[in-house]
Write a protein that holds these residues in place. Structure first.
Motif, short mmCIF file in Angstrom:
data_model
loop_
_atom_site.label_atom_id
_atom_site.label_comp_id
_atom_site.label_asym_id
_atom_site.label_seq_id
_atom_site.Cartn_x
_atom_site.Cartn_y
_atom_site.Cartn_z
N MET A 128 0.84 -1.20 0.00
CA MET A 128 0.00 0.00 0.00
C MET A 128 0.87 1.25 0.00
N LYS A 129 0.26 2.36 -0.38
CA LYS A 129 0.90 3.66 -0.24
C LYS A 129 0.19 4.40 0.89
N ILE A 130 1.00 4.82 1.88
CA ILE A 130 0.45 5.45 3.07
C ILE A 130 0.99 6.87 3.20
N PHE A 131 0.09 7.80 3.42
CA PHE A 131 0.43 9.21 3.59
C PHE A 131 0.46 9.49 5.09
N ILE A 132 1.63 9.87 5.63
CA ILE A 132 1.78 10.11 7.06
C ILE A 132 2.12 11.56 7.32
N THR A 133 1.30 12.22 8.11
CA THR A 133 1.63 13.58 8.54
C THR A 133 2.33 13.49 9.89
N GLY A 134 3.21 14.47 10.16
CA GLY A 134 3.99 14.42 11.38
C GLY A 134 4.98 13.26 11.37
N VAL A 135 5.53 12.98 10.21
CA VAL A 135 6.35 11.77 10.04
C VAL A 135 7.68 11.87 10.79
N ALA A 136 8.14 13.08 11.08
CA ALA A 136 9.38 13.24 11.84
C ALA A 136 9.12 13.33 13.34
N GLY A 137 7.85 13.23 13.73
CA GLY A 137 7.49 13.23 15.13
C GLY A 137 7.67 11.86 15.76
N PHE A 138 7.40 11.76 17.03
CA PHE A 138 7.64 10.54 17.81
C PHE A 138 6.85 9.35 17.27
N ILE A 139 5.54 9.44 17.26
CA ILE A 139 4.71 8.32 16.81
C ILE A 139 4.78 8.18 15.29
N GLY A 140 4.86 9.30 14.59
CA GLY A 140 4.96 9.25 13.13
C GLY A 140 6.20 8.52 12.67
N PHE A 141 7.34 8.82 13.29
CA PHE A 141 8.60 8.16 12.94
C PHE A 141 8.52 6.65 13.15
N HIS A 142 8.07 6.22 14.31
CA HIS A 142 8.00 4.79 14.61
C HIS A 142 6.99 4.08 13.69
N SER A 143 5.88 4.74 13.40
CA SER A 143 4.87 4.14 12.52
C SER A 143 5.41 3.99 11.10
N ALA A 144 6.06 5.04 10.60
CA ALA A 144 6.65 4.99 9.26
C ALA A 144 7.69 3.90 9.16
N LEU A 145 8.53 3.78 10.16
CA LEU A 145 9.58 2.76 10.17
C LEU A 145 8.97 1.36 10.09
N ALA A 146 7.93 1.12 10.88
CA ALA A 146 7.27 -0.19 10.88
C ALA A 146 6.62 -0.49 9.53
N LEU A 147 5.98 0.51 8.93
CA LEU A 147 5.30 0.31 7.65
C LEU A 147 6.29 0.09 6.53
N LEU A 148 7.39 0.82 6.53
CA LEU A 148 8.43 0.63 5.51
C LEU A 148 9.05 -0.76 5.63
N ARG A 149 9.25 -1.23 6.84
CA ARG A 149 9.79 -2.57 7.04
C ARG A 149 8.83 -3.65 6.57
N ARG A 150 7.55 -3.33 6.53
CA ARG A 150 6.54 -4.25 5.99
C ARG A 150 6.53 -4.25 4.46
N GLY A 151 7.23 -3.29 3.86
CA GLY A 151 7.29 -3.21 2.40
C GLY A 151 6.32 -2.21 1.79
N HIS A 152 5.65 -1.42 2.62
CA HIS A 152 4.75 -0.39 2.10
C HIS A 152 5.53 0.84 1.66
N LYS A 153 4.90 1.66 0.83
CA LYS A 153 5.45 2.96 0.46
C LYS A 153 4.90 4.01 1.41
N VAL A 154 5.74 4.94 1.82
CA VAL A 154 5.31 5.99 2.74
C VAL A 154 5.66 7.36 2.15
N VAL A 155 4.63 8.19 2.01
CA VAL A 155 4.81 9.59 1.66
C VAL A 155 4.62 10.36 2.95
N GLY A 156 5.70 10.96 3.46
CA GLY A 156 5.65 11.62 4.75
C GLY A 156 5.80 13.12 4.65
#
Length: 320
Positions: free
Chosen positions: A1-29
Motif C-alpha cells: 500500500m501507499k500510506i500518507f503520514i503527517t507528522g512523520v518526523a514526530g515521535f509516533i509518526g517516525f515509529h509508525s513509518a519505520l514499521a510500515l516501511l519494514r513491511r514493504g509499504h510505500k510511505v509519503v511523509g
C-alpha cells in the motif's frame, strides 16, 4: 500500500513509518519540522527514515491547503492517510492557543478536504488524545463517555478534530478511525513529555518538578505497543460513512512516582525533587478502557512500565 503520514518526523509518526516501511509499504511523509522542541531530534529521526526504501519526504505545514493539495494531486493512489501531525502538549496550549487551533483544527480540516480527492482511499486514521476526556471522573475512560468538560484548549482542539471527522465521514463517506492515545513513551520520544524531562533532570543533577497528589497516575503506553495497535487497526478499516473512535492505552494507571523510581534505577542516578501544586490543566489520573480495540482486532499492550523505561533509558544514555 501507499500510506500518507503527517507528522512523520514526530515521535509516533517516525515509529509508525519505520514499521510500515519494514513491511514493504510505500510511505509519503510530511512534517513542518517546527521548533516546539529541538528540531535536531526530528532531523535525526528523519535521517533514519531517508535510508529506507520506499520513503518520500516533503517539508510542509498541514494547514497550508495549497501545499497539501499539491502533494495529494501527485499521489492520488494513496490507500491510507495516517494523520499524526499536531501541536502537542497540554500546558503549552495555555501559552500559545492560536497555534493549536491552526495545527489541530485547520490541519484536520485541510487533510479531510484533500482526502476527498483520493478515490481509492481505504482508511483515514488520525491521532486524537486521552486529553479529550477532560474532567471526566468515571474510570476507566470509555469511548462512549461524555467529553464535554475539557480541562485545556489542547483537548478542545482534539475534540474538534474528532467532530470534523465525524461530519466528513457522514457527508462524503470517508471511512475513519480516531485514536485516543494515552501517555505514549519510549525511545525517540518527545522532550516535553514528563518521562523525558525527568531523565534530563536526573542525569544533569537538576531538580525534577513533581506535582503533588498521592494518586497522580497515568496510563503509560509504550511506543511499540502503540505502533502494533496502529498497524492492526489499519488492517481492519471501517465501512464507508463509519467514523469510529478507539482508545489505545497501557490498560491500567501507573503512579508517576513509580515512573520516577524506574528512571532512577535504569539511569543510575537519584533525583532531586521539587514538589509543586498540580496545574488545573493536568488531570489526576488517566485510564483507558480497551474493550473497543480488543473487540475489533484483539490488540492488547504487552510492554510493562518497568521494561519500557529500561528500554528508553538505554536509548537515552546512548543518544544524549
Amino acid at each position: 500500500m501507499k500510506i500518507f503520514i503527517t507528522g512523520v518526523a514526530g515521535f509516533i509518526g517516525f515509529h509508525s513509518a519505520l514499521a510500515l516501511l519494514r513491511r514493504g509499504h510505500k510511505v509519503v511523509g510530511v512534517d513542518n519540522l517546527n521548533n516546539y522542541y529541538d528540531p535536531k531530534l526530528k532531523l535525526a529521526r528523519l535521517d533514519i527514515l531517508k535510508e529506507m526504501k520506499g520513503f518520500e519526504f516533503h517539508k510542509i505545514d498541514i494547514s497550508d491547503r495549497e501545499s497539501v493539495d499539491e502533494i495529494i494531486s501527485k499521489n492520488v493512489d494513496i490507500d491510507v492517510v495516517l494523520h499524526l501531525a499536531a501541536q502537542a502538549g497540554v500546558r503549552y496550549s495555555l501559552v500559545d492557543p492560536y497555534s493549536y487551533v491552526q495545527a489541530n483544527v485547520m490541519g484536520q480540516v485541510t487533510l479531510l478536504e484533500a482526502s476527498r480527492k483520493l478515490k481509492q482511499l481505504k482508511h483515514f486514521m488520525y491521532a486524537s488524545s486521552s486529553s479529550v476526556y477532560g474532567r471526566n471522573c468515571s474510570l476507566p475512560f470509555k469511548e462512549s463517555d461524555s467529553v464535554d468538560l475539557p480541562s485545556s484548549l489542547y483537548a478542545v482542539t482534539k475534540r474538534a478534530g474528532e467532530l470534523a471527522s465525524e461530519a466528513y465521514s457522514y457527508l462524503y463517506g470517508i471511512p475513519q478511525t480516531g485514536l485516543r492515545f494515552f501517555t505514549v513513551y519510549g525511545p525517540w520520544g518527545r522532550p516535553d513529555m514528563a518521562y523525558f524531562s525527568f531523565a534530563k533532570s536526573i542525569t544533569e543533577g537538576t531538580p525534577v518538578t513533581l506535582y503533588d497528589g498521592k494518586d497522580l497516575s497515568r496510563d503509560f503506553t509504550y511506543i511499540d505497543d502503540i505502533v502494533d495497535g496502529i498497524l492492526l487497526i489499519m488492517d481492519h478499516p471501517p465501512a464507508a460513512k463509519e467514523a469510529r473512535i478507539l482508545n489505545l492505552g497501557g490498560d491500567h494507571p501507573e503512579k508517576v512516582t513509580d515512573l520516577l523510581f524506574y528512571l532512577e534505577k535504569y539511569l543510575g542516578c537519584s533525583a532531586k525533587i521539587d514538589l509543586k501544586e498540580r496545574p488545573s490543566s493536568d488531570v489526576e489520573k488517566t485510564w483507558a478502557s480497551l474493550k473497543g480495540v480488543e473487540k475489533l482486532c484483539g490488540w492488547k499492550p504487552k510492554i510493562p512500565l518497568e521494561e519500557g523505561v529500561r528500554r528508553f533509558s538505554e536509548w537515552y544514555a546512548t543518544f544524549f
